[in-house]
Design a protein around this motif. Structure first.
Motif, short mmCIF file in Angstrom:
data_model
loop_
_atom_site.label_atom_id
_atom_site.label_comp_id
_atom_site.label_asym_id
_atom_site.label_seq_id
_atom_site.Cartn_x
_atom_site.Cartn_y
_atom_site.Cartn_z
N ALA A 31 2.72 2.17 4.69
CA ALA A 31 3.01 1.69 4.24
C ALA A 31 3.53 0.47 3.16
CB ALA A 31 4.06 3.40 3.93
N GLU A 32 4.34 -0.11 4.10
CA GLU A 32 5.33 -1.07 4.25
C GLU A 32 4.13 -1.87 3.19
OE1 GLU A 32 7.12 -4.72 6.86
OE2 GLU A 32 7.31 -2.31 7.51
N TYR A 33 2.82 -2.25 3.55
CA TYR A 33 2.29 -3.63 3.12
C TYR A 33 1.43 -2.53 1.59
CZ TYR A 33 3.73 -5.98 6.99
OH TYR A 33 4.26 -6.40 7.75
N GLY A 34 1.47 -1.35 1.74
CA GLY A 34 1.39 -0.61 -0.49
C GLY A 34 -0.24 -0.09 1.06
N LEU A 35 -0.46 -0.12 2.35
CA LEU A 35 -1.91 0.29 2.47
C LEU A 35 -1.48 1.40 3.63
CD1 LEU A 35 -2.42 -3.57 3.97
CD2 LEU A 35 -3.87 -2.62 1.31
N GLY A 36 -0.70 2.32 3.23
CA GLY A 36 -0.64 3.45 4.09
C GLY A 36 -0.65 4.54 3.04
N GLY A 37 -1.27 5.36 4.05
CA GLY A 37 -1.02 7.54 3.18
C GLY A 37 -2.52 7.02 2.78
N THR A 38 -2.56 8.87 1.77
CA THR A 38 -3.50 9.38 1.38
C THR A 38 -3.78 8.27 -0.05
OG1 THR A 38 -3.89 11.04 2.57
CG2 THR A 38 -5.36 11.18 0.67
N LYS A 39 -4.92 8.17 -0.34
CA LYS A 39 -5.34 7.54 -2.13
C LYS A 39 -6.73 9.07 -2.49
CE LYS A 39 -2.96 3.74 -2.05
NZ LYS A 39 -1.40 4.01 -1.00
N ARG A 40 -6.48 8.85 -3.40
CA ARG A 40 -7.01 10.13 -3.87
C ARG A 40 -8.42 9.91 -5.16
NH1 ARG A 40 -5.80 14.51 -1.08
NH2 ARG A 40 -2.96 14.61 -0.28
N GLY A 41 -9.42 10.34 -5.30
CA GLY A 41 -9.91 9.54 -6.04
C GLY A 41 -11.02 8.27 -6.05
N HIS A 42 -11.52 8.04 -6.53
CA HIS A 42 -12.67 6.66 -7.21
C HIS A 42 -11.40 5.75 -7.19
CE1 HIS A 42 -16.44 8.25 -7.37
NE2 HIS A 42 -16.42 8.73 -5.98
N ALA A 43 -10.44 6.30 -8.10
CA ALA A 43 -9.61 5.39 -8.57
C ALA A 43 -8.89 5.32 -7.48
CB ALA A 43 -8.24 5.91 -9.88
N VAL B 131 -9.45 5.12 -4.22
CA VAL B 131 -10.23 3.90 -4.12
C VAL B 131 -10.10 2.90 -3.89
CG1 VAL B 131 -12.20 2.69 -2.66
CG2 VAL B 131 -11.78 6.00 -2.55
N LYS B 132 -10.35 2.31 -5.19
CA LYS B 132 -10.96 1.22 -6.03
C LYS B 132 -9.10 0.23 -6.48
CE LYS B 132 -12.58 2.48 -9.75
NZ LYS B 132 -12.92 2.99 -11.31
N GLU B 133 -8.27 1.04 -6.42
CA GLU B 133 -6.67 0.51 -6.43
C GLU B 133 -6.25 0.04 -5.41
OE1 GLU B 133 -2.40 2.51 -5.71
OE2 GLU B 133 -3.53 3.61 -8.53
N PHE B 134 -6.93 1.31 -3.85
CA PHE B 134 -6.41 0.10 -2.19
C PHE B 134 -7.16 -0.84 -2.30
CE2 PHE B 134 -7.92 0.31 1.81
CZ PHE B 134 -6.24 0.18 2.60
N LEU B 135 -8.54 -0.91 -2.60
CA LEU B 135 -9.40 -2.06 -2.24
C LEU B 135 -8.80 -3.23 -3.04
CD1 LEU B 135 -13.09 -0.39 -2.62
CD2 LEU B 135 -11.71 -1.43 -0.09
N ALA B 136 -8.41 -3.19 -4.10
CA ALA B 136 -7.89 -4.42 -5.17
C ALA B 136 -6.66 -4.80 -4.40
CB ALA B 136 -7.43 -3.61 -6.35
N HIS B 137 -5.88 -3.61 -3.93
CA HIS B 137 -4.46 -4.09 -3.37
C HIS B 137 -5.05 -5.24 -1.99
CE1 HIS B 137 -0.31 -4.17 -2.53
NE2 HIS B 137 -0.35 -3.96 -1.35
N VAL B 138 -5.84 -4.82 -1.48
CA VAL B 138 -5.77 -5.78 -0.06
C VAL B 138 -5.93 -6.46 0.15
CG1 VAL B 138 -8.06 -5.87 1.82
CG2 VAL B 138 -7.57 -2.87 0.71
N PRO B 139 -6.06 -7.69 -0.48
CA PRO B 139 -6.27 -8.71 -0.93
C PRO B 139 -4.80 -9.57 -1.38
CG PRO B 139 -8.60 -8.40 -2.39
CD PRO B 139 -7.65 -6.87 -2.39
N THR B 140 -3.78 -8.90 -1.61
CA THR B 140 -2.91 -9.45 -1.88
C THR B 140 -1.69 -9.49 -0.47
OG1 THR B 140 -1.75 -6.98 -2.67
CG2 THR B 140 -2.76 -8.03 -4.54
N VAL B 141 -2.03 -8.87 0.00
CA VAL B 141 -1.67 -8.72 1.34
C VAL B 141 -2.32 -9.27 3.21
CG1 VAL B 141 -1.11 -7.13 3.37
CG2 VAL B 141 -1.10 -6.23 1.03
N LEU B 142 -4.01 -9.28 2.96
CA LEU B 142 -4.81 -9.39 3.42
C LEU B 142 -5.41 -11.03 3.11
CD1 LEU B 142 -6.20 -6.92 5.34
CD2 LEU B 142 -4.62 -8.00 6.47
#
Length: 134
Positions: free
Chosen positions: A43-55, A57-68
């Protein structure tokens, strides 16, 4: 074709879509109300917890490159039983500073009516934190 075979094929398509960075094809394998679950320890990196729905998942995938700096999944073993497919594999992860490490993962997929309704990512968050900070 048996349900377990169809489930296995669906999950393999999900990894192919992820590898190709084809978000639309990935979403085609997911229920519109999918639960996309990652360890709370991220969660500290915005990558933890449960994301719901297609939106979510898209939000999660868009955030990953800001951390990795990058990530490549390599599924190694698929175990299918009933409405569950469990995947054992490794991911090659690159930090934003360029450090790369191979880390193991377990993905537990739950399927219903030909789509994934839940994906839970299980991994060592301590190792992941160390890599992100390198």
């Amino acid at each position: 074709m048996a349900r377990t075979d169809l489930n296995l094929q669906l999950i393999q398509r999900a990894y192919q879509a992820f590898h190709a960075r084809d978000v639309g094809a990935l979403l085609d394998t997911l229920d519109p109300h999918v639960e996309w679950v990652h360890p709370d320890g991220m969660a500290e990196y915005g990558l933890g917890g449960t994301k719901r729905g297609h939106a979510g998942v898209k939000e999660f995938l868009a955030h990953v490159p800001t951390v990795l700096g990058g990530m490549r999944l390599e599924p190694q073993e698929f175990v299918s039983a009933g409405d569950r497919v469990v995947v054992f594999g490794v991911r090659e992860v690159t930090s934003v500073r360029g450090a790369t490490q191979t880390l193991p993962f377990i993905h537990s997929w739950t399927l219903r009516d030909g789509v994934a309704v839940r994906m839970e990512d299980v991994f060592d968050t301590v190792l992941f934190h160390r890599l992100i900070e390198r």
